[in-house]
Design a protein around this motif. Sequence first.
Motif, PDB file in Angstrom:
ATOM      1  N   GLN A 169      28.736  40.443  66.182  1.00  0.00           N
ATOM      2  CA  GLN A 169      27.786  39.483  66.732  1.00  0.00           C
ATOM      3  C   GLN A 169      26.881  38.898  65.649  1.00  0.00           C
ATOM      4  OE1 GLN A 169      25.818  40.947  70.341  1.00  0.00           O
ATOM      5  NE2 GLN A 169      27.640  42.153  70.842  1.00  0.00           N
ATOM      6  N   LEU A 170      27.008  39.438  64.437  1.00  0.00           N
ATOM      7  CA  LEU A 170      26.273  38.889  63.299  1.00  0.00           C
ATOM      8  C   LEU A 170      26.996  37.665  62.741  1.00  0.00           C
ATOM      9  CD1 LEU A 170      25.346  42.078  61.232  1.00  0.00           C
ATOM     10  CD2 LEU A 170      23.723  40.462  62.246  1.00  0.00           C
ATOM     11  N   ALA A 171      26.224  36.729  62.198  1.00  0.00           N
ATOM     12  CA  ALA A 171      26.805  35.648  61.417  1.00  0.00           C
ATOM     13  C   ALA A 171      27.405  36.244  60.139  1.00  0.00           C
ATOM     14  CB  ALA A 171      25.732  34.628  61.065  1.00  0.00           C
ATOM     15  N   GLU A 172      28.325  35.527  59.515  1.00  0.00           N
ATOM     16  CA  GLU A 172      28.885  35.973  58.235  1.00  0.00           C
ATOM     17  C   GLU A 172      27.760  36.180  57.238  1.00  0.00           C
ATOM     18  OE1 GLU A 172      31.788  37.055  55.426  1.00  0.00           O
ATOM     19  OE2 GLU A 172      31.850  36.862  57.604  1.00  0.00           O
ATOM     20  N   ARG A 173      27.767  37.342  56.575  1.00  0.00           N
ATOM     21  CA  ARG A 173      26.731  37.802  55.646  1.00  0.00           C
ATOM     22  C   ARG A 173      25.426  38.129  56.355  1.00  0.00           C
ATOM     23  NH1 ARG A 173      28.900  40.397  52.366  1.00  0.00           N
ATOM     24  NH2 ARG A 173      26.943  40.467  51.208  1.00  0.00           N
ATOM     25  N   GLY A 174      25.457  38.233  57.683  1.00  0.00           N
ATOM     26  CA  GLY A 174      24.282  38.675  58.410  1.00  0.00           C
ATOM     27  C   GLY A 174      23.900  40.082  58.002  1.00  0.00           C
ATOM     28  N   ARG A 175      22.607  40.369  57.964  1.00  0.00           N
ATOM     29  CA  ARG A 175      22.131  41.677  57.504  1.00  0.00           C
ATOM     30  C   ARG A 175      22.019  42.665  58.659  1.00  0.00           C
ATOM     31  NH1 ARG A 175      19.214  37.159  57.008  1.00  0.00           N
ATOM     32  NH2 ARG A 175      17.157  38.118  56.973  1.00  0.00           N
ATOM     33  N   ALA A 176      22.116  43.941  58.335  1.00  0.00           N
ATOM     34  CA  ALA A 176      22.009  45.004  59.336  1.00  0.00           C
ATOM     35  C   ALA A 176      21.231  46.171  58.763  1.00  0.00           C
ATOM     36  CB  ALA A 176      23.387  45.470  59.779  1.00  0.00           C
ATOM     37  N   VAL A 177      20.399  46.799  59.617  1.00  0.00           N
ATOM     38  CA  VAL A 177      19.698  48.029  59.232  1.00  0.00           C
ATOM     39  C   VAL A 177      19.788  48.994  60.405  1.00  0.00           C
ATOM     40  CG1 VAL A 177      18.108  47.011  57.560  1.00  0.00           C
ATOM     41  CG2 VAL A 177      17.479  47.037  59.978  1.00  0.00           C
ATOM     42  N   THR A 178      19.877  50.273  60.076  1.00  0.00           N
ATOM     43  CA  THR A 178      20.036  51.277  61.126  1.00  0.00           C
ATOM     44  C   THR A 178      19.737  52.659  60.573  1.00  0.00           C
ATOM     45  OG1 THR A 178      21.609  52.177  62.753  1.00  0.00           O
ATOM     46  CG2 THR A 178      22.496  51.641  60.597  1.00  0.00           C
ATOM     47  N   GLY A 179      19.503  53.596  61.481  1.00  0.00           N
ATOM     48  CA  GLY A 179      19.535  55.001  61.122  1.00  0.00           C
ATOM     49  C   GLY A 179      20.957  55.502  61.286  1.00  0.00           C
ATOM     50  N   LEU A 180      21.375  56.430  60.447  1.00  0.00           N
ATOM     51  CA  LEU A 180      22.711  57.005  60.515  1.00  0.00           C
ATOM     52  C   LEU A 180      22.612  58.520  60.623  1.00  0.00           C
ATOM     53  CD1 LEU A 180      24.664  55.033  57.734  1.00  0.00           C
ATOM     54  CD2 LEU A 180      24.831  54.720  60.221  1.00  0.00           C
ATOM     55  N   ASN A 181      23.330  59.089  61.595  1.00  0.00           N
ATOM     56  CA  ASN A 181      23.451  60.540  61.701  1.00  0.00           C
ATOM     57  C   ASN A 181      24.812  60.951  61.180  1.00  0.00           C
ATOM     58  OD1 ASN A 181      21.010  61.445  62.705  1.00  0.00           O
ATOM     59  ND2 ASN A 181      21.557  61.039  64.836  1.00  0.00           N
ATOM     60  N   ASP A 182      24.825  61.781  60.155  1.00  0.00           N
ATOM     61  CA  ASP A 182      26.075  62.228  59.556  1.00  0.00           C
ATOM     62  C   ASP A 182      26.049  63.745  59.432  1.00  0.00           C
ATOM     63  OD1 ASP A 182      28.473  62.505  58.234  1.00  0.00           O
ATOM     64  OD2 ASP A 182      27.710  61.772  56.312  1.00  0.00           O
ATOM     65  N   ARG A 183      26.704  64.406  60.371  1.00  0.00           N
ATOM     66  CA  ARG A 183      26.809  65.872  60.363  1.00  0.00           C
ATOM     67  C   ARG A 183      25.440  66.547  60.229  1.00  0.00           C
ATOM     68  NH1 ARG A 183      31.430  65.861  55.832  1.00  0.00           N
ATOM     69  NH2 ARG A 183      30.057  64.146  55.207  1.00  0.00           N
ATOM     70  N   GLY A 184      24.513  66.050  61.037  1.00  0.00           N
ATOM     71  CA  GLY A 184      23.195  66.663  61.088  1.00  0.00           C
ATOM     72  C   GLY A 184      22.193  66.111  60.106  1.00  0.00           C
ATOM     73  N   VAL A 185      22.624  65.221  59.215  1.00  0.00           N
ATOM     74  CA  VAL A 185      21.710  64.608  58.247  1.00  0.00           C
ATOM     75  C   VAL A 185      21.399  63.190  58.695  1.00  0.00           C
ATOM     76  CG1 VAL A 185      21.388  63.887  55.854  1.00  0.00           C
ATOM     77  CG2 VAL A 185      22.627  65.997  56.368  1.00  0.00           C
ATOM     78  N   SER A 186      20.123  62.862  58.754  1.00  0.00           N
ATOM     79  CA  SER A 186      19.699  61.530  59.194  1.00  0.00           C
ATOM     80  C   SER A 186      19.263  60.704  57.994  1.00  0.00           C
ATOM     81  CB  SER A 186      18.550  61.642  60.202  1.00  0.00           C
ATOM     82  OG  SER A 186      18.130  60.371  60.623  1.00  0.00           O
ATOM     83  N   ARG A 187      19.804  59.496  57.899  1.00  0.00           N
ATOM     84  CA  ARG A 187      19.458  58.578  56.815  1.00  0.00           C
ATOM     85  C   ARG A 187      19.163  57.196  57.383  1.00  0.00           C
ATOM     86  NH1 ARG A 187      24.051  61.510  54.853  1.00  0.00           N
ATOM     87  NH2 ARG A 187      23.526  62.764  53.014  1.00  0.00           N
TER      88      ARG A 187
END
Length: 222
Positions: A169-187
Amino acid sequence: MTATMLRSDELETMRIAMVASQLRPSGVTDPRVITAMAETPRERFMPAGMGALAYRDSTIDLGQGRRANTPLATARLLVEARLRATDRVLLIGAAMGYTAAILAQIVAEVVAVESTPALAAAARANLAAFSNVLVVEGALEKGHAAGAPYDVLVIDGAVEQVPSTLYTQLAERGRAVTGLNDRGVSRLAAGARDADVLGLLPFVDYDSVPLPGFAKPRTFTF
């Protein structure tokens, strides 16, 4: 849990202290984000009786299995989004409307998606004064394709994966930010859409509240 009711001047003092002690020393460098968070009463976007907790460096229980992100986690995401005044932003995890209110003071348009009916209703009421915000009730992982394309995707919480239903749903080269959960580690992570791929790069290890609907398919191991 409820908190002691505070006067408006006491809450304002706490808000200024949040900016000075939590945001400024921790990589929140965008003056537009700092100004919006310094001027927006966060307690108005929290459950009744929770005003005294609004400016703590901790998540807040919103009920029905949901929590509000910390002010710092939200601020760091918004800084890394490299917001522009002309941006159209798709916000995932509107909660009671606080992050949408901050965005609305910086960008042209915000579409805020919330899956919990009670939270969506509260967000609509809390954001009634912002003509550039649309609150959409629906599955977080589906976004709002009817309003695409967007310049920025902000996921105000942590997910195990960002599905293509969202980042396409983003335009081409649209930016994204998020939190990521990876095996119990949040970034916290930031990136951009490149054709049919979303590239995300973590920029800091920091706790972020989990959002429903983004679990990776589980696989069997032998």
